[in-house]
Enzyme design. Structure first.
Site, PDB file in Angstrom:
ATOM      1  CE  LYS A 229      -3.124  -2.598   0.042  1.00 10.46           C
ATOM      2  NZ  LYS A 229      -4.771  -3.153   0.995  1.00 10.46           N
TER       3      LYS A 229
HETATM    4  C1  LIG Z   1      -5.656  -4.207   1.163  1.00 11.43           C
HETATM    5  C2  LIG Z   1      -6.975  -4.056   1.326  1.00 11.43           C
HETATM    6  C3  LIG Z   1      -7.340  -4.673   2.903  1.00 11.43           C
HETATM    7  C4  LIG Z   1      -7.150  -5.406   4.058  1.00 11.43           C
HETATM    8  O1  LIG Z   1      -6.051  -4.567   4.120  1.00 11.43           O
HETATM    9  P1  LIG Z   1      -4.458  -5.609   4.906  1.00 11.43           P
HETATM   10  O2  LIG Z   1      -4.140  -4.238   6.259  1.00 11.43           O
HETATM   11  O3  LIG Z   1      -4.579  -6.371   4.505  1.00 11.43           O
HETATM   12  O4  LIG Z   1      -5.968  -6.053   6.253  1.00 11.43           O
HETATM   13  C5  LIG Z   1      -9.278  -4.286   3.030  1.00 11.43           C
HETATM   14  N1  LIG Z   1      -9.225  -3.437   1.447  1.00 11.43           N
HETATM   15  C6  LIG Z   1      -8.872  -3.344   0.827  1.00 11.43           C
HETATM   16  C7  LIG Z   1      -9.623  -2.938  -0.482  1.00 11.43           C
HETATM   17  C8  LIG Z   1      -7.469  -3.496   0.310  1.00 11.43           C
HETATM   18  O5  LIG Z   1      -6.843  -3.324  -0.410  1.00 11.43           O
END
Ligand SMILES: *Cc1c(COP(=O)(O)O)cnc(C)c1O
Length: 392
Positions: free
Chosen positions: A188
């Site tokens: 991210k």
């Molecule tokens: C990555 C992601 C999540 C989950 O994130 P984590 O921090 O890995 O639990 C939830 N929603 C979306 C749209 C994502 O891209």
């Protein structure tokens, strides 16, 4: 392999984490509130609650807003499974509102139609969770207007969108929602290893979120049901979880968030170069809204929807790019087509736009570590691939 997403870790990031390792607190200590303060500043939100993942953040946001059995959560099918799972973890029913094929975000026209029908059927949702796909904000003004009309609560899944701007202010300021969730997974925009956060304007909601992240336990005498037994005393006043972020993670997050604007700017520079290179290619790109800055977590492209047998062509293109050392990926397999959701009664055809997009979708590498040379290689390889398939 050139990854589609990758963290960018500086010497300063490393030093910040090592400092915590040598300090008194490894789990939630003084660094978590410091990171939360930085999040509040970046998002212009009065409250931020850091947790151990965005999945946890979505779960406690749903719990804190009273989602439970017999209630409904609606979200986008074009998302990671965690968005919908948050509703299921609360025992609620989940449904999916199809996407707009240009923005790839939940369609507000579809949402409006579905709400009208749900009012007639007495099946209105308790929570609607728009997902800012690729980092581009959904049409939050319209969703907020619908929430006033139909009485649902709004949780933004902004896992892709920290650093994005909507309507002149940061995504996360919760002008048009009850709560907004971010992910700090390494692919991210900023990372804490694993990690997530919820922002909100509502002090009572913030208080509940803080309690739910740590066992439903409070230490503040003002909130206790009777006088404290002594300085050691705490009370469990609700059923909570251990979703705490560690100080190690928060130190990385606080160091990373100082570079948030630079990261988003680098993503925009790279995306502009892709945009230009792909102008003449038979690819559909996500519509980005010039007035609202995307966080640009992803750079998705799509084979022309008019092509027959698109899924087979996409697979061949995917394989060619991977053979060229390019870590392309696909975002997302529509959530309702996952076996778990099929077992709940969902079928193909429930969200035709999301299903069609998935057939032709590819996410190209986009992250601050991507060099111009690597990017040129991606562009060339994609061009060659399309030529080999007879598409350009
Ligand atoms: C990555 C992601 C999540 C989950 O994130 P984590 O921090 O890995 O639990 C939830 N929603 C979306 C749209 C994502 O891209």
């Amino acid at each position: 392999m050139i990854p589609y997403g990758r963290q960018s870790i500086s010497d300063k990031d490393v030093a910040a984490v090592v400092d915590v390792l040598r300090s008194d607190f490894l789990t939630q200590g003084p660094t978590v509130p410091r990171f939360e303060q930085a999040l509040r500043a970046a998002c212009k939100a009065p409250h931020a609650i850091a947790v151990n993942s965005a999945t946890s953040a979505l779960h406690i946001a749903c719990l804190a807003l009273g989602l439970g059995p017999g209630k409904r959560l609606w979200t986008s099918p074009n998302s990671f499974v965690a968005s919908a799972n948050a509703g299921r973890l609360c025992g609620a029913d989940v449904d999916f509102v199809d996407i707009n094929p240009d923005t790839l975000n939940m369609s507000t026209t579809q949402l409006s139609d579905r709400l009208e029908q749900a009012r007639r059927d007495d099946t209105l949702p308790h929570i609607v969770m728009p997902v800012h796909f690729g980092g581009q904000s959904c049409d939050m003004r319209s969703i907020h207007a619908l929430s006033d009309e139909y009485g649902f609560r709004v949780i933004e899944d902004a896992s892709h969108a920290i650093g994005a701007i909507y309507d002149g202010a940061p995504v996360g300021d919760c002008r048009y929602s009850d709560a907004c969730v971010f992910s700090f997974h390494p692919v991210k925009i900023i990372t804490t290893g694993e990690g997530g956060a919820v922002t909100t304007r509502d002090p009572a909601l913030a208080n509940r979120l803080g309690m739910l992240r740590s066992h439903g336990v409070i230490r503040d005498a003002g909130q206790m049901t009777h006088d404290s037994d002594g300085p050691w005393y705490y009370q469990q006043i609700d059923l909570g979880l251990n979703y705490r972020m560690t100080d190690l993670q928060a130190a990385l997050g606080a160091s990373q968030i100082a570079r948030l604007d630079r990261f988003v700017k680098q993503r925009h520079d790279l995306a502009a170069r892709y945009d230009e290179a792909f102008e003449q290619l038979p690819l559909r790109r996500q519509r980005r809204d010039a007035a609202n800055r995307s966080g640009l977590h992803l750079y998705p492209v799509q084979l022309d929807p008019a092509l027959p047998d698109r899924a087979a062509l996409r697979l061949r293109l995917f394989d060619m790019l991977r053979k060229d050392g390019i870590g392309v990926n696909v975002h997302y397999i529509p959530i309702h087509t996952q076996p778990y959701y099929r077992a709940l009664g969902f079928n193909d055809g429930h969200c035709p736009e999301a299903e069609s997009y998935y057939q032709g979708a590819l996410s190209l590498p986009l992250h601050p570590q991507l060099t111009r040379t690597e990017q040129s290689h991606v562009i060339l390889s994609l061009r060659n691939g399309l030529r080999t398939l007879g598409l350009s």
